[in-house]
Design a protein around this motif. Structure first.
Motif, short mmCIF file in Angstrom:
data_model
loop_
_atom_site.label_atom_id
_atom_site.label_comp_id
_atom_site.label_asym_id
_atom_site.label_seq_id
_atom_site.Cartn_x
_atom_site.Cartn_y
_atom_site.Cartn_z
N GLU A 196 0.85 -1.19 0.00
CA GLU A 196 0.00 0.00 0.00
C GLU A 196 0.88 1.24 0.00
O GLU A 196 1.80 1.37 0.80
CB GLU A 196 -0.90 0.00 1.23
CG GLU A 196 -1.87 1.17 1.27
CD GLU A 196 -2.80 1.13 2.46
OE1 GLU A 196 -3.58 2.10 2.61
OE2 GLU A 196 -2.76 0.16 3.23
N HIS A 202 -2.64 4.13 -4.19
CA HIS A 202 -3.88 4.87 -3.96
C HIS A 202 -4.26 5.72 -5.17
O HIS A 202 -5.44 5.88 -5.48
CB HIS A 202 -3.75 5.75 -2.71
CG HIS A 202 -4.01 5.01 -1.43
ND1 HIS A 202 -5.29 4.75 -0.96
CD2 HIS A 202 -3.17 4.46 -0.53
CE1 HIS A 202 -5.23 4.10 0.18
NE2 HIS A 202 -3.96 3.89 0.47
N HIS A 262 -5.91 3.46 -7.54
CA HIS A 262 -7.28 3.18 -7.10
C HIS A 262 -8.23 4.30 -7.55
O HIS A 262 -9.31 4.04 -8.10
CB HIS A 262 -7.32 3.03 -5.58
CG HIS A 262 -8.69 3.16 -4.99
ND1 HIS A 262 -9.07 4.21 -4.19
CD2 HIS A 262 -9.79 2.37 -5.12
CE1 HIS A 262 -10.32 4.07 -3.84
NE2 HIS A 262 -10.79 2.95 -4.38
N LYS A 263 -7.81 5.55 -7.35
CA LYS A 263 -8.66 6.67 -7.75
C LYS A 263 -8.91 6.68 -9.25
O LYS A 263 -10.00 7.04 -9.71
CB LYS A 263 -8.01 7.98 -7.31
CG LYS A 263 -8.03 8.21 -5.81
CD LYS A 263 -7.40 9.55 -5.45
CE LYS A 263 -7.42 9.77 -3.95
NZ LYS A 263 -6.80 11.08 -3.57
N PHE A 270 -10.94 1.42 -1.35
CA PHE A 270 -9.58 0.98 -1.61
C PHE A 270 -9.39 -0.46 -1.17
O PHE A 270 -8.73 -1.25 -1.88
CB PHE A 270 -8.56 1.88 -0.89
CG PHE A 270 -7.14 1.42 -1.07
CD1 PHE A 270 -6.44 1.71 -2.23
CD2 PHE A 270 -6.51 0.65 -0.09
CE1 PHE A 270 -5.13 1.26 -2.42
CE2 PHE A 270 -5.21 0.21 -0.26
CZ PHE A 270 -4.52 0.52 -1.43
N SER A 304 -8.21 -3.17 -3.79
CA SER A 304 -6.88 -3.76 -3.64
C SER A 304 -6.96 -5.27 -3.44
O SER A 304 -6.08 -6.01 -3.90
CB SER A 304 -6.12 -3.10 -2.49
OG SER A 304 -6.77 -3.31 -1.25
#
Length: 262
Positions: A190, A195, A198-199, A208, A212
């Protein structure tokens, strides 16, 4: 097992976030003085506040690890404040997505410069201080790509393999000085980079954690999830501290079982 590093000093490059920040916290918790560096002054200030330690035991230094003079200045500042260095954690750089057909000559040069000199410059600058320590150790945060390359990460995979080879050479060269050199090989951890993915990729408000875990299933990570920065930091702490006093030239896998090598 409690390790007491009171009076010792740990230096962490790329220490303002992610694995570097988590590593700095572990060394502080063990009683060590800690010096972190990073390029972004705002992130360094946030990290200092997050760590919340007595400023007598904690310092930050704005520094680009690819700038030799800035790195040398960091080493001088650490020596002035703490008197020396016992543990150096080289933790800088991120993956560059590109396949061979897309990568330009400059892309290759930039990637190898980032990965190699982000280790070379700090190691060179802090070596004289480490030579004076009674528990000297260098730990590098590397990636599983060094042994298990991926086509869309050909630049980073190649550079990571070069680092792995260099560190093994340094472990042999520095052993007569008593300086241990080890590294961790991380898989999917992570991070701010993850991140951001992810967005960009999540749909319909997917969290998330859900995104993930789905990614971990696609990548066939046996433990079924991505790792945490703290989990990588714990491996770095082990290798950097006297807990691993008879270990040098080693790599510790932190990939949740993604490593397919025997």
């Amino acid at each position: 097992m409690k390790v007491d590093l009171t009076g010792k000093t740990a230096v962490v490059t790329g220490g303002s976030s992610g694995i570097g920040l988590a590593t700095a916290r572990l060394f502080l918790d063990a009683g060590a003085n800690v010096a972190i560096c990073g390029r972004d002054s705002d992130r360094l200030a946030s990290a200092m506040e997050d760590l919340g330690a007595d400023e007598a035991r904690l310092m930050s230094f704005q520094c680009d690890v690819l700038n030799k003079e800035q790195v040398n200045g960091f080493a001088r500042a650490v020596e002035e404040k703490f008197g020396g260095t016992d543990i150096l954690v080289n933790n800088a750089g991120q993956a560059r997505v590109a396949n061979f057909a897309e990568a330009s000559d400059d892309d290759w040069r930039d990637e190898f410069e980032l990965k190699l000199f982000s280790v070379i410059y700090p190691t060179r600058a802090f070596l004289p201080l480490l030579e004076k320590s009674d528990i000297p150790s260098i730990v590098c945060s590397n990636a599983l790509l060094a042994r298990q390359p991926e086509p869309h990460l050909v630049l980073t995979s190649s550079a990571r393999a070069a680092i792995l080879n260099m560190l093994r050479s340094l472990a042999t060269e520095f052993a007569p000085k008593g300086i241990r050199v080890n590294s961790i090989l991380i898989g999917m951890i992570e991070s701010g980079q993850l991140h951001r993915r992810h967005k960009a990729q999540a749909k319909n408000g997917e969290s998330f954690d859900d995104w993930s875990r789905a990614l971990a299933r696609i990548r066939e990570i046996p433990l079924g999830r991505v790792g945490l920065s703290e989990e990588a930091a714990q491996a770095i702490f082990f290798l950097g501290s006297p807990l691993s006093s008879y270990t040098t030239g080693a790599t510790l896998d932190v990939s949740g079982g993604l490593n397919r090598n025997v």
